[in-house]
Design a protein around this motif. Structure first.
Motif, mmCIF file in Angstrom:
data_model
loop_
_atom_site.group_PDB
_atom_site.id
_atom_site.type_symbol
_atom_site.label_atom_id
_atom_site.label_comp_id
_atom_site.label_asym_id
_atom_site.label_seq_id
_atom_site.Cartn_x
_atom_site.Cartn_y
_atom_site.Cartn_z
ATOM 1 N N GLY A 1 -37.790 106.496 -9.315
ATOM 2 C CA GLY A 1 -38.896 107.434 -9.426
ATOM 3 C C GLY A 1 -39.760 107.189 -10.642
ATOM 4 N N LEU A 2 -39.335 106.248 -11.497
ATOM 5 C CA LEU A 2 -39.997 105.982 -12.775
ATOM 6 C C LEU A 2 -40.044 107.239 -13.634
ATOM 7 N N PHE A 3 -38.933 107.999 -13.582
ATOM 8 C CA PHE A 3 -38.765 109.166 -14.436
ATOM 9 C C PHE A 3 -37.836 108.801 -15.589
ATOM 10 N N ASP A 4 -38.069 109.373 -16.749
ATOM 11 C CA ASP A 4 -37.104 109.261 -17.837
ATOM 12 C C ASP A 4 -36.188 110.486 -17.768
ATOM 13 N N VAL A 5 -34.887 110.249 -17.719
ATOM 14 C CA VAL A 5 -33.918 111.322 -17.541
ATOM 15 C C VAL A 5 -32.816 111.199 -18.585
ATOM 16 N N ASP A 6 -32.620 112.253 -19.341
ATOM 17 C CA ASP A 6 -31.510 112.353 -20.290
ATOM 18 C C ASP A 6 -30.670 113.543 -19.842
ATOM 19 N N LEU A 7 -29.475 113.262 -19.329
ATOM 20 C CA LEU A 7 -28.634 114.291 -18.707
ATOM 21 C C LEU A 7 -27.233 114.250 -19.267
ATOM 22 N N ALA A 8 -26.770 115.380 -19.750
ATOM 23 C CA ALA A 8 -25.387 115.516 -20.232
ATOM 24 C C ALA A 8 -24.759 116.732 -19.559
ATOM 25 N N VAL A 9 -23.605 116.518 -18.923
ATOM 26 C CA VAL A 9 -22.932 117.582 -18.197
ATOM 27 C C VAL A 9 -21.458 117.622 -18.595
ATOM 28 N N LYS A 10 -20.971 118.813 -18.900
ATOM 29 C CA LYS A 10 -19.541 119.056 -19.044
ATOM 30 C C LYS A 10 -19.157 120.061 -17.979
ATOM 31 N N GLY A 11 -18.376 119.598 -17.006
ATOM 32 C CA GLY A 11 -18.018 120.459 -15.884
ATOM 33 C C GLY A 11 -16.521 120.572 -15.693
ATOM 34 N N ASP A 12 -16.115 121.509 -14.856
ATOM 35 C CA ASP A 12 -14.693 121.756 -14.590
ATOM 36 C C ASP A 12 -14.177 120.756 -13.555
ATOM 37 N N LEU A 13 -14.156 119.504 -13.938
ATOM 38 C CA LEU A 13 -13.742 118.448 -13.017
ATOM 39 C C LEU A 13 -12.261 118.504 -12.677
ATOM 40 N N GLN A 14 -11.501 119.297 -13.422
ATOM 41 C CA GLN A 14 -10.102 119.492 -13.066
ATOM 42 C C GLN A 14 -9.984 120.280 -11.767
ATOM 43 N N VAL A 15 -11.058 120.977 -11.382
ATOM 44 C CA VAL A 15 -11.089 121.702 -10.105
ATOM 45 C C VAL A 15 -11.520 120.734 -8.999
ATOM 46 N N ASP A 16 -12.763 120.298 -9.075
ATOM 47 C CA ASP A 16 -13.320 119.246 -8.216
ATOM 48 C C ASP A 16 -14.714 118.951 -8.749
ATOM 49 N N ASP B 1 -43.552 111.293 -16.316
ATOM 50 C CA ASP B 1 -44.458 110.185 -16.593
ATOM 51 C C ASP B 1 -43.760 109.091 -17.390
ATOM 52 N N GLY B 2 -42.550 108.763 -16.975
ATOM 53 C CA GLY B 2 -41.744 107.804 -17.717
ATOM 54 C C GLY B 2 -41.813 106.403 -17.147
ATOM 55 N N THR B 3 -40.775 105.655 -17.446
ATOM 56 C CA THR B 3 -40.679 104.261 -17.001
ATOM 57 C C THR B 3 -39.351 103.970 -16.306
ATOM 58 N N GLY B 4 -38.551 105.018 -16.059
ATOM 59 C CA GLY B 4 -37.274 104.823 -15.380
ATOM 60 C C GLY B 4 -36.084 104.713 -16.314
ATOM 61 N N GLU B 5 -36.257 105.136 -17.572
ATOM 62 C CA GLU B 5 -35.147 105.102 -18.520
ATOM 63 C C GLU B 5 -34.168 106.233 -18.215
ATOM 64 N N ALA B 6 -32.868 105.928 -18.243
ATOM 65 C CA ALA B 6 -31.866 106.930 -17.902
ATOM 66 C C ALA B 6 -30.697 106.898 -18.870
ATOM 67 N N LEU B 7 -30.286 108.082 -19.293
ATOM 68 C CA LEU B 7 -29.060 108.262 -20.066
ATOM 69 C C LEU B 7 -28.299 109.382 -19.386
ATOM 70 N N ILE B 8 -27.314 109.035 -18.575
ATOM 71 C CA ILE B 8 -26.648 109.964 -17.667
ATOM 72 C C ILE B 8 -25.170 110.049 -18.007
ATOM 73 N N ARG B 9 -24.688 111.284 -18.252
ATOM 74 C CA ARG B 9 -23.263 111.509 -18.536
ATOM 75 C C ARG B 9 -22.827 112.774 -17.806
ATOM 76 N N THR B 10 -22.288 112.599 -16.589
ATOM 77 C CA THR B 10 -21.819 113.756 -15.825
ATOM 78 C C THR B 10 -20.307 113.822 -15.715
ATOM 79 N N GLY B 11 -19.619 112.736 -16.046
ATOM 80 C CA GLY B 11 -18.179 112.670 -15.869
ATOM 81 C C GLY B 11 -17.761 112.216 -14.487
ATOM 82 N N ILE B 12 -18.734 111.971 -13.605
ATOM 83 C CA ILE B 12 -18.467 111.513 -12.242
ATOM 84 C C ILE B 12 -19.183 110.183 -12.062
#
Length: 211
Positions: free
Chosen positions: A64-79, A39-50
Motif C-alpha cells: 500500500g506504500l504506507f509507513d506502519v509502526d505497530l507494537a502489540v502485546k496481547g494475551d497469546l496464552q489464550v489464542d 503518504d509513506g514509502t512502505g516502511e514497516a516496523l511490526i511487532r505483534t507476537g504472531i
C-alpha cells in the motif's frame, strides 16, 4: 483509546510526511500502539507476537506504500483472536483519522490481485458507513500460529473502525496462506487507490457534500 491525527509529522526516518494517524488502545486483553502514514514509502516496523500476522501487516504496508509502526502485546496464552481483532480496530481508527475530511480523495478503490493459485478481489469505499462483505474460503484451522477465522474478524474490525465499505471475493485459490496474503495485499492496493488525491475533485466526492 487515544487517537491523534497529524499533518506534517515525522515518521521513522525523520522526514516530513502528511496524513498520519496514531492510535493507542489498552484493554485487559491487549495493549496496542499504531502509527500509520498514508503518504509513506512502505516502511514497516511490526511487532505483534504472531509471526504470520507480522508477515501480513508487513505486506500491507509494503504494497500500500504506507509507513506502519505497530507494537502489540496481547494475551497469546489464550489464542490469537484478541490480538488480531483488536489490531483491526486500531488500524481502522488510524485510517479514519489519517484520511481526515476526505477532501480531494478518490474515495473508491478496487483491485483484483493474483497470489499464485489465489485470485482475490477487494473493493473499498471510504463512505463513512461500515460494512464488510467477506467471501474467502479457508480450509485450514491455522496458518502458522494464527487462527484463520481471525482473518474475517480483523477485516470486520477494520471496516467498522474506519467506517468504510470493504468487500472481498475469492475468485480462485486453494492454498490458505496464498488466499490470506492475497487479501491483505489486495486491501492495501485498494486502500491506496481510495486515499489518493485527484486534482479533478475540488471537495468531497459525494452529492451530499459530506462523507
Amino acid at each position: 483509546m487515544t487517537i491523534y491525527a497529524q499533518e506534517g509529522s515525522d515518521l521513522m526516518d525523520g522526514s516530513t510526511q502528511t496524513r498520519v494517524g496514531i492510535v493507542d488502545r489498552t484493554t485487559k486483553e491487549t495493549d496496542i500502539r499504531l502509527k500509520l502514514n498514508l503518504d509513506g514509502t512502505g516502511e514497516a516496523l511490526i511487532r505483534t507476537g504472531i509471526g504470520f500476522f507480522d508477515h501480513m501487516m508487513t505486506g500491507f504496508a509494503k504494497h500500500g506504500l504506507f509507513d506502519v509502526d505497530l507494537a502489540v502485546k496481547g494475551d497469546l496464552q489464550v489464542d490469537t483472536h484478541h490480538t488480531v481483532e483488536d489490531t483491526g480496530i486500531v488500524l481502522g481508527r488510524a485510517i479514519k483519522e489519517a484520511v481526515g475530511d476526505k477532501r480531494g480523495i478518490a474515495r473508491y478503490g478496487s483491485v483484483i490481485l493474483p497470489m499464485d493459485d489465489a485470485l482475490i478481489l477487494c473493493s473499498v469505499d471510504l463512505c463513512g458507513r461500515p460494512y464488510l462483505g467477506y467471501d474467502l474460503r479457508l480450509d485450514r484451522e491455522k496458518v502458522g500460529e494464527m487462527e484463520t477465522e481471525t482473518v474475517r474478524e480483523f477485516f470486520y474490525a477494520v471496516s467498522y473502525g474506519a467506517e468504510m465499505n470493504l468487500h472481498f471475493k475469492q475468485l480462485d485459490g486453494i492454498n490458505s496462506h496464498h488466499i490470506i496474503e492475497g487479501a491483505f495485499k489486495a486491501f492495501a492496493k485498494a486502500l491506496d487507490r481510495a486515499t489518493r488525491y485527484d486534482q479533478r475533485i475540488p471537495g468531497i466526492l459525494s452529492t451530499k457534500g459530506v462523507l
